[in-house]
Design a protein around this motif. Structure first.
Motif: not given
Length: 279
Positions: A142-145, A148-157, A232-236, A245-255
């Motif tokens: 997430g943009m803001e880090g 331990d209490h995620h709420v919609a729009g806080d931009l944190r994972s 809607g918190i995904w690895i993508h 708020g998701c976690v993202s990794i490179p496409e080949d790593r996702m595969e």
């Protein structure tokens, strides 16, 4: 002048033996006596401490020594402990379910940082512990880090340990073992926080089971904790910048991740900043 009374020799030996017995009853314990042992479960021992109940019983048994086991010879090396996942403290390790045999560990650089590192661990044999099988890979969160209490729009994972049961994406299944939902609704466009294109970010996703129902497509919008707690918190697929708020990794790593995660091994994701995960 009185004559000393002499006892018959037959009576002398029994009286001497009786005196020695009486003296022995009042003496202090000898140095070889076994010390009292604390009960199993006392602070610092057994279930209440870092050692198991069986280990406490073993050490309080006559003739045993620390690290010994039944049938072992004195001075034998204790059996090595199962390998733990590096960087995880006792509290975090305790959150990993006993049945989990795959753990995707995402470690953030800091609580307010949006860059992180990801490593996939596996334990084929619980007696041997965890082994790194993929990574480390660069990742974003997430943009803001982290929080331990995620709420919609806080931009944190959300920090924590969550199961991984469902996958999907806009592209065809690359060989996932998890149930995979190929659907055009995974398409996304627009720009990220730094102007980077978002197109292709949801070509492959793995749903993180935070505030969602397990066993359904990642597109499902059911929120057991309520809509205000986000979802809607995904690895993508990584788009080159922070996420909502998701976690993202490179496409080949996702595969690679999709082909490796095995539902029979009850995979989980362990995610948060390094300081929190180390507790």
């Amino acid at each position: 002048m009185s004559v000393p009374l002499r006892l018959p020799a037959l009576l002398t030996a029994p009286l001497l033996a009786l005196a020695l017995l009486l003296t022995g009853c009042t003496s202090s314990p000898t140095s070889g006596a076994a010390p009292a042992t604390a009960p199993v479960g006392a602070p610092g021992q057994g279930a209440a401490g870092p050692e198991s109940d069986s280990a406490s019983v073993l050490r309080s048994s006559p003739g045993s020594s620390p690290g010994s086991s039944p049938g072992s010879s004195p001075g034998a090396e204790p059996a090595p402990s199962p390998a733990a996942i590096p960087g995880l403290g006792p509290r975090t390790r305790a959150e990993i379910p006993e049945e989990a045999r795959q753990a995707f560990v995402v470690t953030g650089e800091g609580e307010d940082a949006n860059r992180s590192s990801a490593v996939l661990y596996s334990r084929e044999d619980p007696a041997e512990g965890w082994t790194a099988v993929a990574g480390p890979w660069d990742a974003h969160n997430g943009m803001e880090g982290w929080t331990d209490h995620h709420v919609a729009g806080d931009l944190r994972s959300p920090k924590g340990v969550y199961t991984l049961t469902d996958a999907g994406g806009r592209l065809p299944d690359p060989g996932a073992s998890l149930p995979y939902d190929e659907h055009p609704r995974f398409a996304v466009d627009g720009e990220g926080f730094f102007g980077e294109p978002l197109e292709g970010s949801f070509d492959y996703v793995v749903a993180i089971n935070y505030n969602r129902t397990e066993g359904v497509t990642p597109l499902d919008r059911t929120r057991p904790l309520g809509q205000e707690r986000g979802g809607g918190i995904w690895i993508h697929v990584d788009h080159g910048g922070p996420t909502q708020g998701c976690v993202s990794i490179p496409e080949d790593r996702m595969e690679e991740l999709l082909r490796t995660l095995d539902p029979a091994m009850n995979p989980v994701i362990v995610m948060g900043d390094a300081e929190t995960l180390g507790r």
